[in-house]
Design an enzyme around this catalytic site. Structure first.
Site, PDB file in Angstrom:
ATOM      1  N   TYR A 145       0.836  -1.207   0.000  1.00 14.17           N
ATOM      2  CA  TYR A 145       0.000   0.000   0.000  1.00 14.17           C
ATOM      3  C   TYR A 145       0.868   1.254   0.000  1.00 14.17           C
ATOM      4  CZ  TYR A 145      -3.407   3.498   1.481  1.00 14.17           C
ATOM      5  OH  TYR A 145      -4.189   4.629   1.568  1.00 14.17           O
ATOM      6  N   LYS A 149       1.048   4.446  -2.765  1.00 13.45           N
ATOM      7  CA  LYS A 149       0.879   5.856  -2.424  1.00 13.45           C
ATOM      8  C   LYS A 149       2.167   6.653  -2.637  1.00 13.45           C
ATOM      9  CE  LYS A 149      -3.462   5.662  -1.518  1.00 13.45           C
ATOM     10  NZ  LYS A 149      -4.430   6.343  -2.426  1.00 13.45           N
TER      11      LYS A 149
END
Length: 267
Positions: A145, A149
């Protein structure tokens, strides 16, 4: 009315996206709310609701065309759609990582490639990419994740330079933990890995679970209000932290070697 300004928002079925729709509508904007499942938008306040799957170029192009056919412009694009998969990198099914990147990164790119030409023709526009404070520093058990990002940060920095000559501003919003369905979805995607007591990473998983069970979360409506105010600034900064706990803000700004030391002490 804000000169009938048009804002297109992705990922509006819940959380920040849903709250942003209501906030922009209250301020007099023409809001286009989108989600993969149109039924999920039935209670969302918006001028227009569209089915939009950011992982499908045809869906993206069709949605943008429909917006233009009705409103003839797009003033603000909010790339909000995204989700998380958690676990040690060694143990995550790579297909889940690919699926997450398809939404969090490539979905954002598809939206920008469809909307940027419209804004260039208008010689104006704002692109608001919803990143995460996790895009500023990596954490164990959250590598995939964080990587997605981190990518949003890099894409936005380059895009800001590329679109500047056309009077198009780009910024990244870096939220901290917010009370939405995000963490419920995360647990659904990751529970099989995170609850495996036989994993060699089980100590990390237990520590991560303890932290998340006690962390405070900001209200989604308040976060949406803050994000709205940011979008209305005359000159956007490259990035903004929203509802970020002090400890996370400090971790994002401290030297990498110190951050690693602190994370190792946590486990």
């Amino acid at each position: 009315m804000k000169d009938d300004k048009v804002v297109l928002i992705t990922g509006c079925s819940s959380g920040i996206g849903r709250e942003l729709c209501g906030t922009f509508m209250e301020k007099g904007f023409q809001v286009i709310a989108t989600a993969r499942n149109l039924e999920a938008l039935k209670d969302v306040t918006a001028a227009m609701k569209l089915s939009l799957d950011v992982t499908q170029k045809e869906s993206v192009d069709a949605a943008v065309l429909e917006v233009l056919s009705r409103f003839h412009k797009i003033d603000i694009l909010v790339n909000n759609a995204g989700f998380s998969v958690r676990g040690a990198l060694e143990e995550i099914d790579i297909r889940k990582i690919e699926s997450m990147f398809d939404v969090n990164v490539f979905g954002l790119i598809r939206m920008i490639q469809a909307v940027a030409p419209v804004m260039r023709q208008q010689r104006s526009g704002r692109i608001i990419n919803i990143g995460s404070i996790s895009g500023r520093f990596a954490q164990p058990i959250n590598s995939a994740y964080c990587a997605s990002k981190f990518a949003v940060e890099a894409l936005s920095d380059a895009l800001r330079l590329e679109l500047s000559p056309f009077n198009i501003q780009v910024t990244v919003i870096e939220p901290g933990p917010i009370k939405t369905h995000f963490f419920r979805t995360l647990e659904g995607n990751s529970s099989a890995i995170m609850t495996n007591e036989n994993s060699c990473y089980s100590g990390f998983y237990r520590a991560d679970s303890r932290r998340r069970s006690t962390q405070s979360m900001a209200d989604a409506k308040e976060a949406a209000s803050t994000i709205y105010e940011i979008t209305q600034k005359e000159q956007l900064r490259p990035r903004y932290q929203v509802a970020v706990p002090l400890i996370h803000s400090m971790l994002a700004s401290c030297p990498g070697s110190l951050r690693e030391y602190l994370f190792k002490k946590m486990h």
